[in-house]
Write a protein that holds these residues in place. Structure first.
Motif, PDB file in Angstrom:
ATOM      1  N   TYR A  14       0.915  -1.349  -0.211  1.00  0.00           N
ATOM      2  CA  TYR A  14      -0.030   0.053  -0.169  1.00  0.00           C
ATOM      3  C   TYR A  14       0.973   1.420  -0.057  1.00  0.00           C
ATOM      4  CZ  TYR A  14      -3.314  -3.698   1.419  1.00  0.00           C
ATOM      5  OH  TYR A  14      -3.946  -4.578   1.373  1.00  0.00           O
ATOM      6  N   SER A  15       2.120   1.226   0.567  1.00  0.00           N
ATOM      7  CA  SER A  15       2.646   2.345   0.841  1.00  0.00           C
ATOM      8  C   SER A  15       3.916   2.557  -0.029  1.00  0.00           C
ATOM      9  CB  SER A  15       3.296   2.656   2.192  1.00  0.00           C
ATOM     10  OG  SER A  15       4.049   1.676   2.750  1.00  0.00           O
ATOM     11  N   LEU A  63       2.998  -3.083   8.572  1.00  0.00           N
ATOM     12  CA  LEU A  63       1.630  -3.660   9.132  1.00  0.00           C
ATOM     13  C   LEU A  63       0.901  -2.838   9.972  1.00  0.00           C
ATOM     14  CD1 LEU A  63       3.092  -7.138  10.453  1.00  0.00           C
ATOM     15  CD2 LEU A  63       1.436  -6.952   8.288  1.00  0.00           C
ATOM     16  N   ASP A  64       1.096  -1.441  10.144  1.00  0.00           N
ATOM     17  CA  ASP A  64       0.188  -0.592  10.854  1.00  0.00           C
ATOM     18  C   ASP A  64      -0.649   0.219   9.974  1.00  0.00           C
ATOM     19  OD1 ASP A  64      -0.362   0.813  13.020  1.00  0.00           O
ATOM     20  OD2 ASP A  64       0.930   2.478  12.731  1.00  0.00           O
TER      21      ASP A  64
END
Length: 64
Positions: A14-15, A63-64
């Motif tokens: 995602y990032s 994971l955050d």
């Protein structure tokens, strides 16, 4: 005799941020992502808790 530590680069899809994981951390990361895909959220949460204590920096990246 020195012990060799293998590191694996893992990228957050995602990032697009990456971090290096030990074999143990990488195995746990795969278990967490598999539990997420299989909708085994209790297993996923236990893995997240353990991973966050093992490597807080990698946890924040992946994971955050």
């Amino acid at each position: 005799m020195e012990l060799m530590t293998t590191l694996t680069q893992v990228t957050n899809p995602y990032s697009n941020q990456s971090t290096m994981l030990t074999d143990e951390e990488h195995k746990l990361y795969i278990e967490i992502k598999t539990a997420e895909m299989d909708e085994h959220y209790d297993v996923m949460q236990k893995g997240l808790d353990k991973f966050s204590r093992m490597n807080a920096k990698a946890f924040m990246v992946l994971l955050d």
